[in-house]
Design a protein around this motif. Sequence first.
Motif, short mmCIF file in Angstrom:
data_model
loop_
_atom_site.label_atom_id
_atom_site.label_comp_id
_atom_site.label_asym_id
_atom_site.label_seq_id
_atom_site.Cartn_x
_atom_site.Cartn_y
_atom_site.Cartn_z
N VAL A 1 1.10 -1.00 -0.18
CA VAL A 1 0.21 0.31 -0.16
C VAL A 1 0.88 1.05 0.10
O VAL A 1 1.85 1.70 0.79
N ILE A 2 0.05 2.22 -0.65
CA ILE A 2 0.78 3.63 -0.79
C ILE A 2 0.06 4.86 -0.62
O ILE A 2 -0.78 4.69 -0.65
N ALA A 3 0.38 5.34 1.05
CA ALA A 3 -0.94 6.54 0.95
C ALA A 3 -0.23 7.54 1.00
O ALA A 3 0.91 8.17 0.81
N VAL A 4 -1.33 8.47 0.08
CA VAL A 4 -0.62 10.13 -0.10
C VAL A 4 -0.63 10.73 1.23
O VAL A 4 -2.11 11.10 1.79
N LEU A 5 0.53 11.61 1.47
CA LEU A 5 0.10 12.15 3.00
C LEU A 5 0.07 13.83 2.77
O LEU A 5 -0.48 13.97 3.06
N GLN A 6 0.81 14.01 1.73
CA GLN A 6 0.50 15.64 1.32
C GLN A 6 0.99 15.86 -0.19
O GLN A 6 1.62 14.81 -0.91
N SER A 7 0.55 16.67 -0.73
CA SER A 7 1.17 17.49 -2.58
C SER A 7 0.67 19.20 -2.63
O SER A 7 0.24 19.89 -1.82
N TYR A 8 1.92 19.64 -2.79
CA TYR A 8 2.48 20.43 -3.30
C TYR A 8 2.97 21.70 -4.41
O TYR A 8 3.33 20.90 -5.38
N ILE A 9 1.99 22.09 -4.75
CA ILE A 9 1.55 22.65 -6.32
C ILE A 9 2.63 23.80 -5.85
O ILE A 9 2.15 24.68 -5.99
N ASP A 10 3.22 23.67 -7.89
CA ASP A 10 3.94 25.69 -7.56
C ASP A 10 3.36 25.96 -8.05
O ASP A 10 2.53 26.35 -8.89
N GLU A 11 2.79 27.75 -7.32
CA GLU A 11 2.53 28.28 -7.92
C GLU A 11 2.88 29.02 -9.50
O GLU A 11 1.61 30.01 -10.41
N ASP A 12 4.05 28.72 -9.89
CA ASP A 12 4.18 28.65 -11.68
C ASP A 12 3.59 27.25 -11.91
O ASP A 12 4.37 26.54 -11.95
N LYS A 13 2.62 27.56 -13.12
CA LYS A 13 2.71 26.22 -13.34
C LYS A 13 3.61 25.76 -14.32
O LYS A 13 3.17 24.25 -15.24
N ASP A 14 4.53 26.61 -15.03
CA ASP A 14 5.67 26.30 -15.59
C ASP A 14 6.70 25.70 -15.40
O ASP A 14 8.32 24.92 -15.78
N GLU A 15 6.61 25.46 -13.85
CA GLU A 15 7.55 25.07 -12.78
C GLU A 15 8.19 23.97 -13.66
O GLU A 15 6.81 23.12 -13.43
N SER A 16 9.13 22.61 -13.59
CA SER A 16 9.37 21.34 -13.81
C SER A 16 9.95 21.06 -13.34
O SER A 16 11.34 21.40 -12.74
N PHE A 17 10.29 20.19 -11.55
CA PHE A 17 11.19 20.38 -10.48
C PHE A 17 11.86 18.43 -11.24
O PHE A 17 10.94 17.86 -11.75
N TYR A 18 12.80 18.95 -10.67
CA TYR A 18 13.79 17.84 -11.56
C TYR A 18 14.19 17.05 -10.31
O TYR A 18 14.98 15.67 -10.51
N ILE B 1 13.85 23.26 -13.40
CA ILE B 1 14.09 24.11 -14.10
C ILE B 1 13.96 25.89 -13.90
O ILE B 1 14.71 26.21 -14.57
N ASN B 2 13.32 25.88 -13.11
CA ASN B 2 13.25 28.00 -12.70
C ASN B 2 14.44 27.68 -12.37
O ASN B 2 14.46 29.02 -11.74
#
Length: 372
Positions: A71-88, A107-108
């Motif tokens: 089982v994998i449970a989701v605890l938290q999710s963070y969405i960056d304010e910049d929709k063009d951000e791409s986290f590496y 990328i930012n």
Amino acid sequence: MAARVPLGCEPVVGSLTPSRKKEYRVTNRLQEGKRPLYGVVFNFIDSRYFNVFATVGGNRVTVYQCLEGGVIAVLQSYIDEDKDESFYTASWACNIDGSPFLVAGGINGVIRVIDAGKEKIHKSFVGHGDSVNEIRTQPLKPSLVLSASKDESVRLWNVHTGICILVFVGAGGHRNEVLSVDFHPTDIYRIASCGMDNTVKIWSMKEFWTYVEKSFTWTDLPSKFPTKYVQFPLLIASVHNNYVDCNRWLGDFILSKSVDNEILLWEPKMKEQSAGEGTGDVLQKYPVPECDIWFIKLSFDYHYKTAAIGNREGKIFVWEVQTSPPTLIAKLSHVQSKQPIRQTAMSFDGSTILSCCEDGTIWRWDVVATTS
């Protein structure tokens, strides 16, 4: 002319026949979204959260927990304010009071320090002039993180105070994107970095350590801190002929990989009286077929006994790294896993392996209990 290798010094090459010492099976597959996932990382900083991991992809950072029975449970999710951000990349760290931090960049070029305990952004670090390719945490002082960037520099940050303490760049620095960086496991002053200039560089922070200590007690604005520039590495090693996209310390040795289907284990050798010059004596090779694209990263269990690495075709190779010759423990493949695996994450004891894929999926593999 090819460099002559002294007799008896040829690297030991691992066999691709699995020892089958451990068997793994798929216990879960999650579709997180449509965008590629570039990073997955367990929290090895805090024993309370050893089964917690984070993924990064697009403008999203997600925190999960691995539970029994796949089982994998989701605890938290963070969405960056910049929709063009791409986290590496992401790395777990912690504040001086012990609260868990998650540090992410992409990328930012802006580094976000997420306070996972309070579920809010703690700080944002602006300094890099281009995208951030990797972030790593100092396990002995987990308020310190390193970031490797496309702007050809490595930066050392204090996540507690938000200070950029050191910048590794300049005359002896990288000549192209820095793709990977790592803290030495026991020598707190030493780091390694590698990148698109085909080199691995080893740096010392020893003469700048007073600035590191000062960063914890600084009360003025972070921008007023006397950030120091480190221009000369202890050693520049050319053990690869192409981009070096991952380097990790294994004791005083280094495991690094390029785009030629293998991981190398080598010993850095400093040349006397000539700072920066040196060689890498390659001891072992760990073959990884179809691993010929860049930005594919290694992961380890907590004690660095085993390493897991994905490839371009969605397969995972699990190597025992401290044996000679190297032993392939298992080759993991599934008929539906065909996309490149950018990163894997091994759990504390190596019994769970996660992979994150180009198609936005997360795969979970668990050790099958064998009756011997």
